[in-house]
Motif scaffolding. Sequence first.
Motif, mmCIF file in Angstrom:
data_model
loop_
_atom_site.group_PDB
_atom_site.id
_atom_site.type_symbol
_atom_site.label_atom_id
_atom_site.label_comp_id
_atom_site.label_asym_id
_atom_site.label_seq_id
_atom_site.Cartn_x
_atom_site.Cartn_y
_atom_site.Cartn_z
ATOM 1 N N LEU A 184 32.082 42.957 30.820
ATOM 2 C CA LEU A 184 32.616 41.817 30.069
ATOM 3 C C LEU A 184 33.708 42.230 29.097
ATOM 4 N N ASP A 220 36.947 42.906 27.096
ATOM 5 C CA ASP A 220 38.153 42.079 27.021
ATOM 6 C C ASP A 220 39.340 42.799 27.612
ATOM 7 N N ALA A 221 39.272 44.111 27.580
ATOM 8 C CA ALA A 221 40.422 44.890 28.011
ATOM 9 C C ALA A 221 39.985 45.935 29.026
ATOM 10 N N PRO A 222 39.836 45.516 30.276
ATOM 11 C CA PRO A 222 39.441 46.484 31.289
ATOM 12 C C PRO A 222 40.488 47.590 31.365
ATOM 13 N N THR A 223 40.052 48.803 31.688
ATOM 14 C CA THR A 223 41.007 49.901 31.681
ATOM 15 C C THR A 223 41.474 50.275 33.073
ATOM 16 N N SER A 224 40.795 49.802 34.097
ATOM 17 C CA SER A 224 41.254 50.145 35.435
ATOM 18 C C SER A 224 41.187 48.918 36.323
ATOM 19 N N ARG A 225 41.903 48.996 37.424
ATOM 20 C CA ARG A 225 41.932 47.889 38.347
ATOM 21 C C ARG A 225 40.531 47.600 38.867
ATOM 22 N N ALA A 269 38.533 45.789 36.359
ATOM 23 C CA ALA A 269 38.993 44.406 36.268
ATOM 24 C C ALA A 269 38.433 43.592 37.427
ATOM 25 N N SER A 294 35.867 40.516 37.123
ATOM 26 C CA SER A 294 36.131 39.123 37.477
ATOM 27 C C SER A 294 35.059 38.611 38.441
ATOM 28 N N LYS A 331 32.110 37.853 36.188
ATOM 29 C CA LYS A 331 32.299 36.618 35.424
ATOM 30 C C LYS A 331 32.126 35.414 36.327
ATOM 31 N N LEU A 370 28.578 34.882 36.737
ATOM 32 C CA LEU A 370 27.977 34.262 35.557
ATOM 33 C C LEU A 370 28.249 32.763 35.536
ATOM 34 N N THR A 371 29.483 32.386 35.908
ATOM 35 C CA THR A 371 29.809 30.962 35.945
ATOM 36 C C THR A 371 28.899 30.255 36.931
ATOM 37 N N PRO A 381 41.143 27.849 38.816
ATOM 38 C CA PRO A 381 41.802 28.502 37.698
ATOM 39 C C PRO A 381 41.605 27.646 36.457
ATOM 40 N N LYS A 382 41.351 28.297 35.354
ATOM 41 C CA LYS A 382 41.147 27.526 34.123
ATOM 42 C C LYS A 382 42.513 27.225 33.521
ATOM 43 N N THR A 415 44.278 24.899 29.264
ATOM 44 C CA THR A 415 44.433 25.227 27.857
ATOM 45 C C THR A 415 45.680 24.607 27.238
#
Lengths: 254, 286, 303
Positions: free
Chosen positions: C11, C13-18, C21, C25, C28, C31-32, C298-299, C302
């Motif tokens: 979770l 906020d700033a994943p460091t690798s592909r 990431a 995702s 997440k 989780l949704t 896609p959200k 906003t």
Amino acid sequence: MTDTAIDIQNLDVWFGSGRDRSVAVSQARFAVEQGESFGIVGESGSGKSTILRAIAGLVPTWSGDMIVAGEALGPRRSKAFYRKVQMVFQDPYASLHPRQTVDRVLSEAMGLHGLTDIDSRIPRLMENVGLGPSFRFRFPHQLSGGQRQRVAIARALACSPQILLLDEPTSALDVSVQAEILNLLTDLRRDHGLTYIMVSHDLGVVGHLCERIAVMKQGRIVEVLDVETMRRLEAADPYTRQLLDSSIQSSRSV
Amino acid sequence: MSDPLLDVENLRVSFATRTGIIEAVRGISFTLGRERLGIVGESGSGKSMTGRAILRLIRPPGRVEADHITMHGEDILAASEARMRQLRGGRVSMIMQDPKFSLNPVMTVGQQLIDSLRAHEKLARSECRQRAIAMLDEVAIRDPERVMGLYPHEVSGGMGQRIMIAMMLLPGPEILIADEPTSALDVSVQLQVLDIMDQLVKNRGMGLIFISHDLNLVAKFCDRIAVMYAGRIVECCKASELHKAQHPYTLGLLNAVPDLEHPRPRLEVLQRDPAWREALSVSARS
Amino acid sequence: MTTANLRDWLLSDAPTSRRQARFASWYKGWLTLRSNTLAMVGLIVLALIILAAIFAPVLATHDPYAQDLGQRLLGAGHSGHLLGTDSLGRDIYSRLLYGARISIYIVLLVAMVAPLVGLIVGTVSGYAGGWGDVVLMRITDIFLAFPRLILALAFVAALGAGIENAVLAISLTAWPPYARIARAETLTIRNSDYIHAIRLQGAGPFRIVTRHIWPLCISSLVIRVTLDMAGIILTAAALGFLGLGAQPPSPEWGAMISEGRKYILDYWWVATFPGLAIFAISLAFNLLGDGLRDMLDPKEDTA
Ligand SMILES: Nc1ncnc2c1ncn2[C@@H]1O[C@H](COP(=O)(O)OP(=O)(O)OP(=O)(O)O)[C@@H](O)[C@H]1O
Ligand SMILES: Nc1ncnc2c1ncn2[C@@H]1O[C@H](COP(=O)(O)OP(=O)(O)OP(=O)(O)O)[C@@H](O)[C@H]1O
Ligand SMILES: [Mg+2]
Ligand SMILES: [Mg+2]
């Protein structure tokens, strides 16, 4: 070769055909030197974006002569052309694919231009446009308008082009972010010797970034003048003067 | 003012996310009479959320809370969804920030204008068409007949914005919330559009909430200004008294604008002070 | 790595690798999906049905094909027949289990072929525009103009009876609505700035359609497919009923219903239990589809 980056003569652009044909740009002509920053201002709907889109090859219906980065343009653009010329769009909310992360956007752009060691380039590129590494895997909906515009600029810079076409890069952004982006553009130009054509409706913005400015009205370029002349309010064309007047008025009031 | 069109007390908008609750609007109060109220602030300060909250257009997981939001004495928070649909676009209109996003990409501009008018008034198609064309003409669109037949991607950025404005003005609302309505317009067209809104406020007694990040513009055009930062109103003043503004944030916004007459090599960028965030919200009731 | 650590890693906020990431995702998305109770119900029901299909030999109490005319049309619970027997004395419970295999097989095949064809036709026609669009859309219209069953009948008649041919026929008749949806989506997408932007990077139409337009069309197709599931099973059943799909002894659910129809008034369970099975699987697909849409969407709200 002289150092003319962009030379446009007798450019006509139209949409539709037959009875529906409407002319968006007629007989536009201007030239931009290497390393220069050239502004286009004018009425809304006067064809400013259309000129940029015609140069970028997004509008097929045009006639005239365009020589950009030493290449005489025909109906199709070569791959090499896109390595030299890139564009940033007006609306940062619409110019990023909603389902792609910043990383994906940038790596795809680099891949298409045949660059290698993409993984090490991306952080450098992002740093160039002032985005920290934490933004690398974000989706557009997790970015603010200003951050999105930075990503769009980074995408345009991915292949180290010589010429950037900027279509109102800051009109959708708030003033403080606008200041950041304008500073960024100034720095990038200084560091990489870029040539800009920048469209804007805001004379303040254009005056800040550009040396020479074309004024458009109803599809025609009515006047090309340099910034100093503009600041001295010595415009020849009545429309330019009107534009100057109203913009001076609106910035002076307070 | 005796009878405000809109009265908002302690409005809060929050989003529950996995990483915690994001408070987009944190307890603001204001009233709107038959006047022009400007809301300024940087991106993400909660301006749009405020506008949307009034129309109850915030989708889950967003939550709107307030001590009250009343429109002509009618409680908006308690109104049914059907009643809200009636109000929206009829008595209250909102010009959304992103015109191209708000227009249907596969319908012509004309169809959309006519449909939106017919949704609120029982009129013949041809008459709707006439009024739509007249309205486009009013917002300074050249050749409105042609534009009626264009699809949204065929109009320029500024035209899209004016089409949105025309659509929202058509039913003659009592309250208009204009979210950055003129950001893509050049000054002369901008003046024309502002003029139309001005006429509506003066002649028809419309109430206008004008959301923008351009402090100079708001100062010129509005009667009162509320400056928002991080979901709160940090400063509120009469537009004519903006030069007396004290808050460093307000001053920063003023200074970030490039000025044609006074060129600077670098523009000032806002330096944000964490203390601004905590300061209590100023009420913008009149 | 402890679970708490793993969760934080996912979770972040700033994943460091592909890789991080990508996992993040997915997680997440999961989780949704998990927070949507109805979708989870759908997922669980589907999982149960699939498990039942896989372990049919273990779970079945009888041979699904074994006839016993002495025991025909027994009610539920009689002499060891959990859900009763049909007109030939076959155990309905066991037949349902084995039938799940056939039904799921049909549904999956159709669900893979039809939307894919629709997606290709719709996006190509929407993106190409001009003559290509006109021709492709007229063809689509022609397919749409025929009632699905009749067209499927024609195909099966030409190809020969059998489950595979039935699947093929149903797929060939089911794609036009998907093509319409995909085309409509493509029309809204193709003029957007992000497509222009990728063209400016030198991307060709093939890449744009497959990598940039498809991902945006898929979520609406998924919804539509899950909504169509029930219809697909019933069409398969109808073909079976007409002797052109699954052949009689095979325990395909639709075939079981049409067989039980004759006795519906006196022996309700014969048709009802396979009906309930179809109902359960299509409802499960619908619920899951709804959840998937939330997950895939896609959200973009906003602004
Ligand atoms: N695809 C298209 N089809 C038909 N007409 C078009 C198309 N694109 C642009 N136009 C027309 O061309 C004219 C010029 O549009 P353009 O986008 O260049 O304006 P602009 O100067 O950029 O204005 P703005 O400042 O509002 O963005 C407009 O009248 C517009 O309607
Ligand atoms: N769905 C959402 N989930 C979480 N946070 C959200 C969501 N929508 C908006 N926000 C947050 O609400 C805050 C206020 O947003 P809002 O759109 O009101 O800003 P704004 O003042 O209109 O900015 P701009 O000038 O960029 O339009 C932002 O910080 C934003 O991140
Ligand atoms: Mg434009
Ligand atoms: Mg906003």
